[in-house]
Design an enzyme around this catalytic site. Sequence first.
Site, PDB file in Angstrom:
ATOM      1  N   ASP A 163       0.865  -1.228   0.019  1.00 32.70           N
ATOM      2  CA  ASP A 163      -0.024   0.069   0.102  1.00 32.70           C
ATOM      3  C   ASP A 163       0.862   1.200  -0.006  1.00 32.70           C
ATOM      4  O   ASP A 163       1.124   1.973   1.054  1.00 32.70           O
ATOM      5  CB  ASP A 163      -0.928   0.004   1.293  1.00 32.70           C
ATOM      6  CG  ASP A 163      -1.946   0.865   1.127  1.00 32.70           C
ATOM      7  OD1 ASP A 163      -1.943   1.749   0.059  1.00 32.70           O
ATOM      8  OD2 ASP A 163      -2.825   0.976   2.043  1.00 32.70           O
TER       9      ASP A 163
ATOM     10  N   HIS B 199       4.395   4.060  13.670  1.00 30.71           N
ATOM     11  CA  HIS B 199       3.259   4.453  12.787  1.00 30.71           C
ATOM     12  C   HIS B 199       1.789   4.252  13.451  1.00 30.71           C
ATOM     13  O   HIS B 199       0.842   4.588  12.788  1.00 30.71           O
ATOM     14  CB  HIS B 199       3.179   4.113  11.261  1.00 30.71           C
ATOM     15  CG  HIS B 199       2.736   2.693  11.212  1.00 30.71           C
ATOM     16  ND1 HIS B 199       3.160   1.703  11.780  1.00 30.71           N
ATOM     17  CD2 HIS B 199       1.735   2.186  10.328  1.00 30.71           C
ATOM     18  CE1 HIS B 199       2.384   0.550  11.504  1.00 30.71           C
ATOM     19  NE2 HIS B 199       1.734   1.071  10.465  1.00 30.71           N
TER      20      HIS B 199
END
Length: 388
Positions: free
Chosen positions: A68, A316
């Site tokens: 992604d 993240h």
Amino acid sequence: METISPKLLNWASILDEKTREQAVMTSQLPFIYPHLALMPDAHLGKGATVGSVIPTLGAIIPAAVGVDIGCGMIAVRTQYGLKDLPKDRKTLREDIERAIPLSAGHNNRTVLPTAEPRIAELKRLAAKAGFNPGQYVEKWELQLGSLGSGNHFIEVCADESDAVWLFLHSGSRGIGNKIAQHHIGIARRVVTKSRVHLPDPDLAYLEEGTPQFERYIAELRWAQHFALLNREEMMDRVTTQFGHWVRGRVRELERINCHHNFTQQETHYGKSVWVSRKGAIKAGPGDPGLIPGSMGTASYVVEGRGNPASLNSSPHGAGREYSRNAARKAFSLEELKKAMRGIEFRASEAFIDEIPAAYKPIDQVMHDAADLVSVRHKLRQLVNVKGN
């Protein structure tokens, strides 16, 4: 920080042995410089560990960027406070679900006017990069403004002062995935033809200066920008729906948009390297960043400390402890409902693998990241929208 080896530094206090072994294996590749940095949210990934920062000299591993491409976060701080919000939060959730396709984008039928200039920009960039995105996905334009499934989400949150934030997580959708898979395949074929032995085929790389490398970089940068604009498009739609709900107009006091699956050239330890952050954000001195927890837990608005050992990076998110299949076997819908008590969300068995217990505790991740970022705001969730 733990020094596992001269080529591998680790910030994760919660680290299973398979993830550790995968990170060690990647760090031993000859073109890693100066070292691989393992973030607090690290967990097993395809080829390279999710939650790792991989600096490379003269080469890039496409699977180390992730499939992604450009996946990341966007957040907007509004002028509204918790006291300004209507009590019926279900209405807002359903309005957002109608405004934004929650799948890969195949439910889109038309390009909305807000998306038109962004699509025109992407067409110009693709022409400049010398490729046609339609070779990967025929109607790629319809994917701009779609959320996707898995851990992608849209949330309405409040911070420690009850200021309301709009928050979402998504990337380059099906078009980015197709681009990534294509170049992962090319890298595998190049390495096989060169008779280079790798401990994992997904560590196949492209060498700088080759046509294959240049083509990958051109299309990678386009996909990263698609992801950025995709989040912008969705956030515009969310702010519109939120404005309708509160019967006012959103005034954006702040907007932060950051990748956590991407590659760019940077200088570290005296050399220019390609830094692939696979599940990590750039956290240079003063860099604004967003670190979400799992659904039902806290998220953080942060500022980078510029830690050189981490290659100016930070985690993240929370990072998985259970695989999706394992989570589905271990947890129930009732447990998910309990974990989401007080938060407006669509209760569905489709989201069991996203239960907070399937992830590392976000507060432990943030504790581990104390020398990587400083916390500006801690957000609690009010409304959660998930794709399926």
